[in-house]
Design a protein around this motif. Structure first.
Motif, PDB file in Angstrom:
ATOM      1  N   ALA A 194       3.682   4.696  -5.060  1.00  0.00           N
ATOM      2  CA  ALA A 194       2.320   5.018  -5.500  1.00  0.00           C
ATOM      3  C   ALA A 194       1.712   6.126  -4.647  1.00  0.00           C
ATOM      4  N   ALA A 195       1.875   6.040  -3.340  1.00  0.00           N
ATOM      5  CA  ALA A 195       1.327   7.056  -2.435  1.00  0.00           C
ATOM      6  C   ALA A 195       1.990   8.409  -2.678  1.00  0.00           C
ATOM      7  N   ASP A 196       3.312   8.395  -2.832  1.00  0.00           N
ATOM      8  CA  ASP A 196       4.039   9.652  -3.084  1.00  0.00           C
ATOM      9  C   ASP A 196       3.633  10.296  -4.402  1.00  0.00           C
ATOM     10  N   ASP A 197       3.245   9.466  -5.368  1.00  0.00           N
ATOM     11  CA  ASP A 197       2.867   9.987  -6.684  1.00  0.00           C
ATOM     12  C   ASP A 197       1.358  10.209  -6.825  1.00  0.00           C
ATOM     13  N   GLY A 198       0.620  10.090  -5.730  1.00  0.00           N
ATOM     14  CA  GLY A 198      -0.813  10.368  -5.753  1.00  0.00           C
ATOM     15  C   GLY A 198      -1.648   9.307  -6.441  1.00  0.00           C
ATOM     16  N   ASP A 199      -1.164   8.088  -6.474  1.00  0.00           N
ATOM     17  CA  ASP A 199      -1.889   6.997  -7.131  1.00  0.00           C
ATOM     18  C   ASP A 199      -2.523   6.098  -6.072  1.00  0.00           C
ATOM     19  N   GLU A 200      -3.634   6.556  -5.546  1.00  0.00           N
ATOM     20  CA  GLU A 200      -4.331   5.826  -4.491  1.00  0.00           C
ATOM     21  C   GLU A 200      -4.876   4.490  -4.973  1.00  0.00           C
ATOM     22  N   GLY A 201      -5.291   4.411  -6.231  1.00  0.00           N
ATOM     23  CA  GLY A 201      -5.808   3.157  -6.773  1.00  0.00           C
ATOM     24  C   GLY A 201      -4.764   2.058  -6.736  1.00  0.00           C
ATOM     25  N   THR A 202      -3.552   2.395  -7.159  1.00  0.00           N
ATOM     26  CA  THR A 202      -2.468   1.413  -7.122  1.00  0.00           C
ATOM     27  C   THR A 202      -2.087   1.097  -5.685  1.00  0.00           C
ATOM     28  N   ALA A 203      -1.992   2.109  -4.836  1.00  0.00           N
ATOM     29  CA  ALA A 203      -1.639   1.880  -3.436  1.00  0.00           C
ATOM     30  C   ALA A 203      -2.643   0.925  -2.785  1.00  0.00           C
ATOM     31  N   ASP A 204      -3.920   1.079  -3.107  1.00  0.00           N
ATOM     32  CA  ASP A 204      -4.952   0.207  -2.556  1.00  0.00           C
ATOM     33  C   ASP A 204      -4.774  -1.228  -3.034  1.00  0.00           C
ATOM     34  N   LEU A 205      -4.552  -1.404  -4.328  1.00  0.00           N
ATOM     35  CA  LEU A 205      -4.338  -2.737  -4.883  1.00  0.00           C
ATOM     36  C   LEU A 205      -3.134  -3.397  -4.225  1.00  0.00           C
ATOM     37  N   ILE A 206      -2.039  -2.661  -4.121  1.00  0.00           N
ATOM     38  CA  ILE A 206      -0.815  -3.232  -3.570  1.00  0.00           C
ATOM     39  C   ILE A 206      -0.959  -3.521  -2.075  1.00  0.00           C
ATOM     40  N   THR A 207      -1.702  -2.700  -1.364  1.00  0.00           N
ATOM     41  CA  THR A 207      -1.926  -2.961   0.055  1.00  0.00           C
ATOM     42  C   THR A 207      -2.599  -4.321   0.242  1.00  0.00           C
ATOM     43  N   GLY A 208      -3.554  -4.624  -0.601  1.00  0.00           N
ATOM     44  CA  GLY A 208      -4.190  -5.939  -0.556  1.00  0.00           C
ATOM     45  C   GLY A 208      -3.207  -7.061  -0.822  1.00  0.00           C
TER      46      GLY A 208
END
Length: 155
Positions: free
Chosen positions: A124-138
């Motif tokens: 997600a981070a590599d593909d510029g999807d911060e919203g998904t990265a944030d959800l997954i971090t949680g």
């Protein structure tokens, strides 16, 4: 109407593939935890029965959030047992282990889900999807914390 959220289709699909694995892990862990809630016995019955209920309720909510994120990316979420079986890294339990083995299996399951989440965050981070990265971090933090709490019961 087509989607235009600043992430190309190729990247949305790649991220969704990893989210689908996380969804499968989450749902499989939900099923295992719920089964353990129903079937736990032994000297710690009351506390484990209650704890497993709290955990499966949290996993149920998480599965919905992950599936809805997949849909937000305009990809269909997997939703069948056969799809989840192909995607999950959680080992299935068809028997009824003792309470200690239940906890051990749940530690392993949460750690496996954490590893799946960690991979998905990178994509997600590599593909510029911060919203998904944030959800997954949680989700990652929740799986790690739950594994720690369960592991602590084994000492």
């Amino acid at each position: 109407m087509s989607i235009d959220i600043g992430i190309a289709k190729k990247e949305r699909v790649a991220v969704s593939e990893h989210l689908s694995k996380l969804l499968a892990d989450t749902y499989s862990l939900y099923l295992k935890t719920h089964s353990f809630h129903w079937n736990v016995t032994g000297p710690h019955f009351r506390s484990l029965h209650t704890m497993f209920e709290e955990q499966y309720n949290e996993l149920w909510t998480a599965a919905d959030e992950v599936a809805e994120r997949i849909r937000t990316l305009d990809v269909y979420a997997p939703g069948s047992y056969s799809q989840f079986a192909k995607l999950t890294s959680i080992k299935e339990e068809t028997g009824v282990p003792d309470w200690k083995n239940m906890i051990e299996q749940l530690v392993e399951g949460h750690e496996a889900a954490a590893a799946t989440a960690r991979q998905a965050i990178r994509v997600a981070a590599d593909d510029g999807d911060e919203g998904t990265a944030d959800l997954i971090t949680g989700r990652l933090k929740e799986h790690e914390k739950t594994a720690w709490m369960l592991r602590s019961m084994l000492k």
